[in-house]
Write a protein that holds these residues in place. Structure first.
Motif, PDB file in Angstrom:
ATOM      1  N   LEU A 261     -21.152  26.390  -9.709  1.00  0.00           N
ATOM      2  CA  LEU A 261     -21.232  25.418  -8.593  1.00  0.00           C
ATOM      3  C   LEU A 261     -22.523  26.223  -7.535  1.00  0.00           C
ATOM      4  N   VAL A 262     -23.362  25.003  -7.042  1.00  0.00           N
ATOM      5  CA  VAL A 262     -24.121  25.745  -6.189  1.00  0.00           C
ATOM      6  C   VAL A 262     -23.464  25.258  -4.630  1.00  0.00           C
ATOM      7  N   LEU A 263     -23.326  26.603  -3.768  1.00  0.00           N
ATOM      8  CA  LEU A 263     -22.665  26.492  -2.522  1.00  0.00           C
ATOM      9  C   LEU A 263     -23.824  26.352  -1.544  1.00  0.00           C
ATOM     10  N   GLU A 264     -24.056  25.286  -0.894  1.00  0.00           N
ATOM     11  CA  GLU A 264     -24.978  24.764   0.057  1.00  0.00           C
ATOM     12  C   GLU A 264     -24.837  25.503   1.308  1.00  0.00           C
ATOM     13  N   ARG A 265     -23.422  25.781   2.050  1.00  0.00           N
ATOM     14  CA  ARG A 265     -23.306  26.137   3.172  1.00  0.00           C
ATOM     15  C   ARG A 265     -21.663  26.251   3.412  1.00  0.00           C
ATOM     16  N   PHE A 266     -21.266  27.102   4.394  1.00  0.00           N
ATOM     17  CA  PHE A 266     -20.211  27.428   4.679  1.00  0.00           C
ATOM     18  C   PHE A 266     -19.502  26.856   5.988  1.00  0.00           C
ATOM     19  N   ILE A 267     -20.401  26.516   6.912  1.00  0.00           N
ATOM     20  CA  ILE A 267     -19.839  26.093   8.092  1.00  0.00           C
ATOM     21  C   ILE A 267     -20.576  25.200   8.671  1.00  0.00           C
ATOM     22  N   SER A 268     -20.225  24.357   9.513  1.00  0.00           N
ATOM     23  CA  SER A 268     -20.878  23.158  10.430  1.00  0.00           C
ATOM     24  C   SER A 268     -21.104  23.796  11.675  1.00  0.00           C
ATOM     25  N   GLN A 269     -22.164  23.286  12.360  1.00  0.00           N
ATOM     26  CA  GLN A 269     -22.529  23.682  13.678  1.00  0.00           C
ATOM     27  C   GLN A 269     -22.731  22.185  14.434  1.00  0.00           C
ATOM     28  N   SER A 270     -21.584  22.181  15.416  1.00  0.00           N
ATOM     29  CA  SER A 270     -21.986  20.980  16.052  1.00  0.00           C
ATOM     30  C   SER A 270     -22.435  21.421  17.646  1.00  0.00           C
ATOM     31  N   GLY A 281     -19.749  30.993  18.451  1.00  0.00           N
ATOM     32  CA  GLY A 281     -20.828  31.422  18.903  1.00  0.00           C
ATOM     33  C   GLY A 281     -21.653  32.058  17.733  1.00  0.00           C
ATOM     34  N   LEU A 282     -21.550  31.632  16.572  1.00  0.00           N
ATOM     35  CA  LEU A 282     -22.383  32.075  15.466  1.00  0.00           C
ATOM     36  C   LEU A 282     -23.233  31.015  14.886  1.00  0.00           C
ATOM     37  N   LYS A 283     -24.584  31.282  14.628  1.00  0.00           N
ATOM     38  CA  LYS A 283     -25.316  30.510  13.911  1.00  0.00           C
ATOM     39  C   LYS A 283     -25.054  30.452  12.349  1.00  0.00           C
TER      40      LYS A 283
END
Length: 308
Positions: A261-270, A281-283
């Protein structure tokens, strides 16, 4: 899998398909959702505020072509040789008549340097007639259909007002993959009632589906949403992870995912002006580097505990 990263990352997935740098450009094509307009319900998903992921150039009064050209201008200053994927992102981008959808997708593909489409939608909005068209489109350009899955637990799906079941998700993912189309999924980790055990089971269930890519996002409470109101009334129903807690959860989760499985990202930034909590406070790239470092420290990797 990239042995250095210890998981399959999206940039590697794109690099295997394109001989140049590729960037997604988000679009707001003016769609709505069946659980907003009364077809399935009203009010939308309880966590949803689409302002959280629309860049400034994404405005419905602008055409698809105009939004893409403005997005290109933003990225081309730094990467003049960049090519682009038109990302139909806001709301449900298959929720319209077939001819209207064709016009929008084809308009995007006519823009110079656009080399493919990513179409975000819901599992209950993929009729066979549209799949017939997407199957032919997939033969001439890159195509990724991304489904909002959010949870594999029907009780959670009902609580967050998704308006569909996990069985509906399974059906849509399988029907799309059977056409030879790359299928993406999006899930939210930390929804009310879903702790580590439930999420490990979720990872195992998703691994049984013919998904190509997967996005993980932490639960965020956004101003103006029904979920923010629920939190204000009963905060004990929610566990808002610290960044370090969430890193451990992400690693536990991907240890149980299918290795390819390809993991595109772990978090969202609103946007911070909309975000109530948690504010780390993390990019995205900073968080990703922390995950990679912790994977090495734990001697862990994607699929470590995956059972075929």
């Amino acid at each position: 899998m990239d042995e250095r990263l210890r998981y399959n990352d999206f940039s590697g997935f794109l690099a295997a398909r394109f001989p140049y740098k590729v960037q997604k450009i988000s679009l707001n094509a003016g769609f709505t959702c069946p659980n907003r307009d009364g077809s399935k319900g009203y009010g939308g998903c309880t966590y949803c505020n689409n302002q959280t992921f629309n860049p400034a150039y994404c405005r419905t009064e602008k055409s698809v072509s105009q939004q893409l050209e403005e997005g290109k201008s933003f990225f081309a200053r730094k990467y003049p040789e960049m090519k682009y994927l038109a990302y139909f992102q806001a709301y449900t981008n298959t929720y319209a008549g077939l001819e209207k959808l064709k016009r929008m997708y084809e308009e995007a593909l006519q823009v110079p340097d656009v080399v493919g489409l990513v179409i975000g939608t819901r599992p209950d909005c993929m009729p066979d007639a549209l799949l017939d068209y997407l199957e032919t489109l997939n033969r001439r350009t890159f195509l990724l259909v991304e489904y909002g899955i959010e949870s594999t637990d029907d009780r959670t799906l009902e609580r967050i007002n998704r308006g569909h079941t996990f069985a509906c998700t399974c059906d849509a993912v399988r029907r799309t993959a059977e056409r030879g189309i790359c299928v993406g999924g999006h899930v939210i980790l930390g929804l009310p009632g879903e702790g580590r055990e439930e999420l490990i089971l979720q990872a195992e269930r998703l691994s049984d589906l013919p998904l190509t890519t997967l996005k993980l996002h932490q639960l965020q409470l956004i101003k103006g949403t029904r979920m923010a109101h629920e939190y204000a009334l009963c905060p004990a129903d929610f566990h808002l992870y610290s960044a370090d807690e969430y890193i451990e959860l992400v690693i536990d989760y991907i240890e149980h995912l299918r290795p390819d499985l390809v993991l595109e990202r772990f978090i969202s930034q609103s946007p911070r002006e909309l975000l109530l909590a948690p504010d780390w406070g993390l990019k995205n790239h900073e968080f990703t580097e922390k995950v990679r470092r912790r994977l090495r420290e734990r001697d862990s990797w994607q699929g470590k505990y995956w059972k075929k």
